[in-house]
Design a protein around this motif. Structure first.
Motif, PDB file in Angstrom:
ATOM      1  N   TRP A   1       0.830  -1.209   0.000  1.00 38.23           N
ATOM      2  CA  TRP A   1       0.000   0.000   0.000  1.00 38.23           C
ATOM      3  C   TRP A   1       0.864   1.260   0.000  1.00 38.23           C
ATOM      4  O   TRP A   1       0.528   2.250  -0.653  1.00 38.23           O
ATOM      5  CB  TRP A   1      -0.929  -0.005   1.204  1.00 38.23           C
ATOM      6  CG  TRP A   1      -1.854   1.164   1.258  1.00 38.23           C
ATOM      7  CD1 TRP A   1      -1.868   2.164   2.173  1.00 38.23           C
ATOM      8  CD2 TRP A   1      -2.909   1.465   0.326  1.00 38.23           C
ATOM      9  NE1 TRP A   1      -2.855   3.069   1.891  1.00 38.23           N
ATOM     10  CE2 TRP A   1      -3.522   2.657   0.759  1.00 38.23           C
ATOM     11  CE3 TRP A   1      -3.385   0.842  -0.814  1.00 38.23           C
ATOM     12  CZ2 TRP A   1      -4.591   3.240   0.090  1.00 38.23           C
ATOM     13  CZ3 TRP A   1      -4.465   1.416  -1.490  1.00 38.23           C
ATOM     14  CH2 TRP A   1      -5.050   2.598  -1.041  1.00 38.23           C
TER      15      TRP A   1
ATOM     16  N   ARG B   1     -12.063   1.807   0.725  1.00 42.36           N
ATOM     17  CA  ARG B   1     -12.077   0.351   0.849  1.00 42.36           C
ATOM     18  C   ARG B   1     -10.689  -0.277   0.712  1.00 42.36           C
ATOM     19  O   ARG B   1     -10.283  -1.094   1.548  1.00 42.36           O
ATOM     20  CB  ARG B   1     -13.036  -0.232  -0.205  1.00 42.36           C
ATOM     21  CG  ARG B   1     -14.499  -0.024   0.149  1.00 42.36           C
ATOM     22  CD  ARG B   1     -15.429  -0.575  -0.883  1.00 42.36           C
ATOM     23  NE  ARG B   1     -16.820  -0.494  -0.419  1.00 42.36           N
ATOM     24  CZ  ARG B   1     -17.868  -0.503  -1.228  1.00 42.36           C
ATOM     25  NH1 ARG B   1     -17.706  -0.611  -2.537  1.00 42.36           N
ATOM     26  NH2 ARG B   1     -19.098  -0.435  -0.731  1.00 42.36           N
ATOM     27  N   ALA B   2      -9.956   0.087  -0.327  1.00 47.28           N
ATOM     28  CA  ALA B   2      -8.621  -0.494  -0.505  1.00 47.28           C
ATOM     29  C   ALA B   2      -7.690  -0.059   0.615  1.00 47.28           C
ATOM     30  O   ALA B   2      -6.880  -0.851   1.108  1.00 47.28           O
ATOM     31  CB  ALA B   2      -8.055  -0.085  -1.865  1.00 47.28           C
TER      32      ALA B   2
ATOM     33  N   ALA C   1      -8.327  -2.050   3.728  1.00 49.73           N
ATOM     34  CA  ALA C   1      -7.866  -3.436   3.593  1.00 49.73           C
ATOM     35  C   ALA C   1      -6.363  -3.560   3.772  1.00 49.73           C
ATOM     36  O   ALA C   1      -5.866  -4.657   4.064  1.00 49.73           O
ATOM     37  CB  ALA C   1      -8.268  -3.974   2.220  1.00 49.73           C
ATOM     38  N   HIS C   2      -5.638  -2.459   3.622  1.00 46.96           N
ATOM     39  CA  HIS C   2      -4.179  -2.499   3.744  1.00 46.96           C
ATOM     40  C   HIS C   2      -3.689  -1.816   5.017  1.00 46.96           C
ATOM     41  O   HIS C   2      -2.543  -1.360   5.083  1.00 46.96           O
ATOM     42  CB  HIS C   2      -3.541  -1.858   2.511  1.00 46.96           C
ATOM     43  CG  HIS C   2      -3.615  -2.723   1.287  1.00 46.96           C
ATOM     44  ND1 HIS C   2      -2.646  -3.636   0.965  1.00 46.96           N
ATOM     45  CD2 HIS C   2      -4.560  -2.839   0.336  1.00 46.96           C
ATOM     46  CE1 HIS C   2      -2.968  -4.270  -0.149  1.00 46.96           C
ATOM     47  NE2 HIS C   2      -4.136  -3.811  -0.551  1.00 46.96           N
TER      48      HIS C   2
ATOM     49  N   THR D   1      -8.171  -6.787  -1.688  1.00 45.71           N
ATOM     50  CA  THR D   1      -9.192  -5.773  -1.903  1.00 45.71           C
ATOM     51  C   THR D   1     -10.420  -6.403  -2.536  1.00 45.71           C
ATOM     52  O   THR D   1     -10.400  -7.549  -2.980  1.00 45.71           O
ATOM     53  CB  THR D   1      -8.679  -4.640  -2.811  1.00 45.71           C
ATOM     54  OG1 THR D   1      -8.267  -5.195  -4.069  1.00 45.71           O
ATOM     55  CG2 THR D   1      -7.512  -3.920  -2.170  1.00 45.71           C
TER      56      THR D   1
END
Length: 359
Positions: free
Chosen positions: A128, A251-252, A255-256, A328
Motif C-alpha cells: 500500500w 475500501r482499498a 484493507a491495507h 481488496t
C-alpha cells in the motif's frame, strides 16, 4: 423563449413587538420563498445576481463587444421559465462553506496527529505504501481539472442560486486537490518521499490515467454550463471520482491497514454528497420545467449519451490500478457498485431510463 414575469414586491405581516421587544418581521420581499418564510440561505442568495427579467427595466447597462449583455440566454442550450426559481436543497452559501471546509481540515489534521501518536503508519502494508507513492497525488490533477472547468463557467449561470452551486462546487474541488497534496507532504516524515513529479508523470503518461486526463481536458473546453453540470457531475463524478474516493481511498486503504487516507477521502465524499443533491435537483428542475421540460430532457439525454461512455471507459482503465492490489474487493464488484451509484443519481432525478448508460 418565454420570459418570466418580473417579481412582485409582497407585503409581509411583520410588526414590531410592543415596547420594542422581539424581532421585527420582514416587511417585504422580492422573491417567493419555498416555505412560508424565506430561509437565511434565500435571504443572502436570491436576487444577488441582476437580471433584465427581474431587476433591470432598461436593458443591460454594460455589454460585450459582440452585443451580449452581462448574462446571456445562449450560455446554455437548456431553457427555463424562471432560472431564479432553482434552490439548492443543501442551502449552502459562503459562511457554511467555509465552516465546513475548516471542519474537514481539522478532521484530517486530527487523524494525522492521532496516527503519529499511536504509530498507526506502521500498520500500512508495504504494497500500500508503494501504491500511495505512485498514485496518491494523481487525483489532485483530476480535482484541479474539475475546478478549472467549473470555475470557468460558474460566472455564466443564469441565476444566483445556480451560480452559488457551481462556484462553491469549484471551490470544493480546489480544496480537495490541495488536501491531497498536503496529505502527501504530511506522510513524508513517516513513509519517505512522495515527489509530486512522479504523480505528474503518471498523469501525463501512465496508460491507466489517460482516459481520465482526456476527459478532464475535454471538460475544460465545454462552453455550455448546463452540459458541464451533466458531463462532470452526473457522468464523471459518480464513476471515475467515486472509484478513486470510495473504492481506493476508503475500501482499498482500509484493507491495507490504512486508517488515515479514508479520512481524507470521506471529507471529499461528504462534499460530493452535497454536489450530488443539487445536481439531482438541477436535472429534475430543468426536465420538469412546465414549458421546456421535453426540450431539456432531450438535451440531457444527448449529453449523457455523449459523455457517459467515456466516463465508463476511464473507470475501466483505472481498473488496472485497482485490480493490481491484493486483499481488496474484486474490481468487478467495484464496477457493479459504481453502476448502482450512477443508476441512483438518474433515478432520483426522474431520469431512470438513463441508468443503463452506465453499463
Amino acid at each position: 423563449m418565454s420570459t418570466p414575469a418580473p417579481p412582485v414586491k409582497s407585503l409581509g405581516d411583520g410588526i414590531p413587538a410592543p415596547g420594542g421587544g422581539g424581532e421585527e418581521g420582514r416587511t417585504f420581499q422580492w422573491f417567493t420563498p419555498r416555505r412560508r418564510r424565506a430561509s437565511l440561505y434565500e435571504d443572502v442568495t436570491i436576487d444577488t445576481q441582476p437580471s433584465i427579467h427581474r431587476h433591470i427595466t432598461r436593458g443591460w447597462p454594460l455589454s460585450f463587444e459582440d452585443g451580449r449583455g452581462m448574462w446571456w440566454e445562449s450560455s446554455t442550450a437548456l431553457r427555463c421559465v424562471d432560472w431564479y426559481d432553482f434552490r439548492d436543497p443543501g442551502e449552502t452559501w459562503e459562511r457554511p462553506y467555509y465552516q465546513q471546509g475548516a471542519g474537514y481540515e481539522r478532521q484530517i489534521e486530527g487523524a494525522l496527529a492521532g496516527a503519529a501518536a499511536d504509530h498507526l503508519f506502521e500498520d500500512f502494508s508495504p504494497e500500500w505504501v508503494d501504491f500511495l507513492r505512485a498514485h496518491l497525488q494523481v487525483p489532485a490533477f483530476v480535482e484541479h481539472g474539475l475546478w478549472l472547468a467549473s470555475a470557468s463557467l460558474a460566472r455564466d449561470c443564469l441565476s444566483d442560486s445556480l451560480t452559488h452551486c457551481l462556484a462553491l462546487h469549484a471551490a470544493m474541488k480546489q480544496r480537495s486537490a490541495q488536501a491531497v497534496v498536503l496529505y502527501a507532504m504530511d506522510l513524508e516524515p513517516h513513509l519517505g518521499e512522495f515527489p509530486i513529479e512522479t504523480a505528474r508523470e503518471r498523469w501525463l503518461k501512465d496508460e491507466a490515467w489517460q482516459p481520465s486526463r482526456r476527459y478532464v481536458e475535454r471538460l475544460a473546453n465545454v462552453r455550455d454550463w448546463g452540459e458541464l453540470i451533466v458531463a462532470a457531475n452526473a457522468c464523471f463524478e459518480p464513476t471515475v471520482v467515486t472509484l478513486l474516493r470510495r473504492e481506493l481511498g476508503i475500501r482499498a486503504a482500509t484493507a491495507h491497514g490504512d486508517t488515515v487516507t479514508p479520512v481524507v477521502a470521506r471529507a471529499a465524499t461528504t462534499e460530493w454528497q452535497w454536489t450530488r443533491a443539487w445536481t439531482v435537483e438541477f436535472l429534475r428542475f430543468v426536465t420538469e420545467d412546465r414549458e421546456h421540460g421535453e426540450h431539456n430532457r432531450e438535451l440531457v439525454e444527448g449529453w449523457v449519451a455523449r459523455w457517459m461512455p467515456d466516463a465508463t471507459a476511464a473507470a475501466l482503465a483505472l481498473g488496472a490500478i485497482a485490480g493490481g492490489l491484493s486483499n481488496t474487493v474484486p474490481f468487478e464488484s467495484s464496477l457493479r457498485s459504481l453502476r448502482q451509484t450512477v443508476a441512483e443519481v438518474f433515478t432520483e432525478a426522474g431520469l431512470a431510463g438513463l441508468a443503463p448508460a452506465a453499463g
